[in-house]
Design a protein around this motif. Structure first.
Motif, short mmCIF file in Angstrom:
data_model
loop_
_atom_site.label_atom_id
_atom_site.label_comp_id
_atom_site.label_asym_id
_atom_site.label_seq_id
_atom_site.Cartn_x
_atom_site.Cartn_y
_atom_site.Cartn_z
N ALA A 95 4.38 1.57 -11.93
CA ALA A 95 4.26 0.57 -13.00
C ALA A 95 4.22 -0.84 -12.41
CB ALA A 95 5.42 0.71 -13.97
N ILE A 96 4.97 -1.08 -11.34
CA ILE A 96 4.95 -2.40 -10.69
C ILE A 96 3.57 -2.66 -10.08
CG2 ILE A 96 5.91 -3.77 -8.80
CD1 ILE A 96 8.58 -2.43 -9.29
N VAL A 97 2.98 -1.63 -9.48
CA VAL A 97 1.62 -1.78 -8.95
C VAL A 97 0.64 -2.13 -10.06
CG1 VAL A 97 -0.31 -0.50 -7.92
CG2 VAL A 97 1.98 -0.26 -6.95
N CYS A 248 4.85 -3.02 -3.19
CA CYS A 248 4.07 -2.64 -4.38
C CYS A 248 3.03 -3.72 -4.70
CB CYS A 248 5.00 -2.44 -5.58
SG CYS A 248 6.04 -0.98 -5.46
N GLY A 249 3.42 -4.98 -4.54
CA GLY A 249 2.47 -6.07 -4.77
C GLY A 249 1.30 -6.01 -3.80
N LEU A 250 1.60 -5.74 -2.53
CA LEU A 250 0.53 -5.62 -1.54
C LEU A 250 -0.34 -4.41 -1.82
CD1 LEU A 250 -0.80 -6.55 1.06
CD2 LEU A 250 0.93 -5.27 2.35
N ALA A 251 0.28 -3.30 -2.23
CA ALA A 251 -0.49 -2.11 -2.59
C ALA A 251 -1.41 -2.40 -3.78
CB ALA A 251 0.46 -0.95 -2.92
N ALA A 252 -0.93 -3.23 -4.72
CA ALA A 252 -1.76 -3.61 -5.86
C ALA A 252 -3.00 -4.38 -5.41
CB ALA A 252 -0.95 -4.44 -6.85
N GLY A 267 -1.78 3.04 -10.47
CA GLY A 267 -0.47 3.45 -9.94
C GLY A 267 0.14 4.64 -10.63
N GLY A 268 -0.66 5.42 -11.34
CA GLY A 268 -0.12 6.59 -12.04
C GLY A 268 0.49 7.60 -11.07
N LEU A 269 1.73 7.98 -11.31
CA LEU A 269 2.47 8.95 -10.51
C LEU A 269 2.66 8.51 -9.05
CD1 LEU A 269 1.10 12.40 -11.79
CD2 LEU A 269 3.20 11.22 -12.42
#
Length: 343
Positions: A95-97, A248-252, A267-269
């Protein structure tokens, strides 16, 4: 005579604990043995892919696709390794992503990026991710909310906020400089994969060669003992969750670059995939032991498994069942090795 007789049992008692476990269990109980097992599993999985899918699996483009997919969840998994090693858990990473991707691709953010520099989108995603991690850490450390409940609430709140901001619509990226940078390659290796490699290397150094890493092991192994040793356990817990939020921000950002979109469905699951990779890699769910190298192998194993399933037209449901089974086996193996090590 009696002294000699009494001395024999004493020597036997002293020598008894020196008996070491040998064989496969001892090998798997060591870090090198665990990593060797992961490498063997990955090689066998690749051989299975070659046998079942042939050239479609062994093709260079398919290998690069696997690495690109592994890069995004891999960055999240590196951050998750720190949190789980520190005795925590985070169910809100997906969810953060999603929230970070939506906030970084709003018309306002993209407008500023076009007027100034595309790095604005990166900073926005990192800021949103870090803020979410900070909130999670503060709730857990200072609010004394159980990590499972706090991050479960964050999961719902972050996903809902992402839907509100995006109005449940997919936001297209129209910042040429952003897409051009992340679509590039370095010596034939995609930028996304290079970023993952740098994050993994930095995470390994941080966990194994710094005071921060040693404190993470201490907090995860025994929080009370860590507190008595002078470690501010609550502050360190906040730092761990903030670090995961930044990941998570970088992954986004990487996901935005790969899909050229920001969406509340991103970012589901991811929480399942990240935790699975970390556990498979050898990090204890109870905390106190963690390995970045193992996490990287775990990410590659699960990504390759998904790719093999896809090439063989197997359903997503079958992939989920396989992942769940692997997680259960990994946890059972961890518990067995831990009991034998304690014995």
């Amino acid at each position: 005579m009696s002294e000699d007789t009494a001395a024999v049992p004493a020597q036997q008692v002293k020598s008894a604990p020196a008996k070491k476990e040998s064989g496969i269990s001892a090998l798997l109980g060591s870090p090198a043995g665990r990593n060797t097992g992961l490498v063997v599993a990955l090689v066998l999985l690749c051989l299975g892919g070659v046998v079942t899918a042939g050239d479609r699996f062994a093709d260079v483009d398919n290998v690069l696709t696997i690495l690109r997919l592994a890069a995004v969840i891999g960055v999240v998994s590196v951050g998750m390794t720190f949190v789980i090693t520190g005795g925590g858990i985070d169910l809100s990473v997906g969810a953060i992503v999603a929230l970070s991707s939506v906030w970084a691709t709003t018309l306002a953010t993209q407008g500023i990026a076009n007027d100034s520099h595309w790095i604005v989108m990166v900073f926005t995603a990192l800021l949103v991710g870090g803020a979410c991690g900070l909130v999670n850490g503060a709730l857990i450390a200072y609010g004394r909310v159980v990590a499972f409940i706090a991050t479960l609430a964050s999961l719902a709140a972050a996903r809902g906020l992402a839907e509100i901001i995006s109005n449940r619509k997919t936001q297209i990226v129209n910042v040429p400089g952003f897409t051009a940078f992340f679509d590039a390659s370095v010596l034939g290796v995609p930028v996304l994969v290079v970023i993952f490699a740098l994050v993994a290397a930095g995470g390994w150094v941080l966990l194994n060669r710094t005071t921060f890493g040693r404190r993470t092991f201490a907090v995860g192994g025994n929080p009370e003992a860590a507190r008595l040793a002078g470690i501010d356990v609550r502050r360190h817990t906040v730092m761990l969750y903030t670090l995961l939020g930044l990941c998570c921000g970088l992954a986004a950002v990487m996901l935005i670059a790969r899909t050229t979109t920001g969406s509340a469905t991103h970012g589901g699951l991811y929480e399942l995939d990240a935790i699975a990779a970390v556990v498979i890699g050898g990090t204890l769910l109870s905390g106190g032991r963690g390995t970045i190298a193992g996490t990287v192998f775990g990410v590659l194993i699960f990504t390759t498994l998904s790719n093999v399933f896809t090439l063989n037209n197997l359903s997503i449901s079958a992939q989920a069942v396989a992942k769940g089974a692997i997680i259960v086996v990994a946890v059972l193996l961890q518990q067995r090795l831990a009991r034998r090590s304690g014995a």
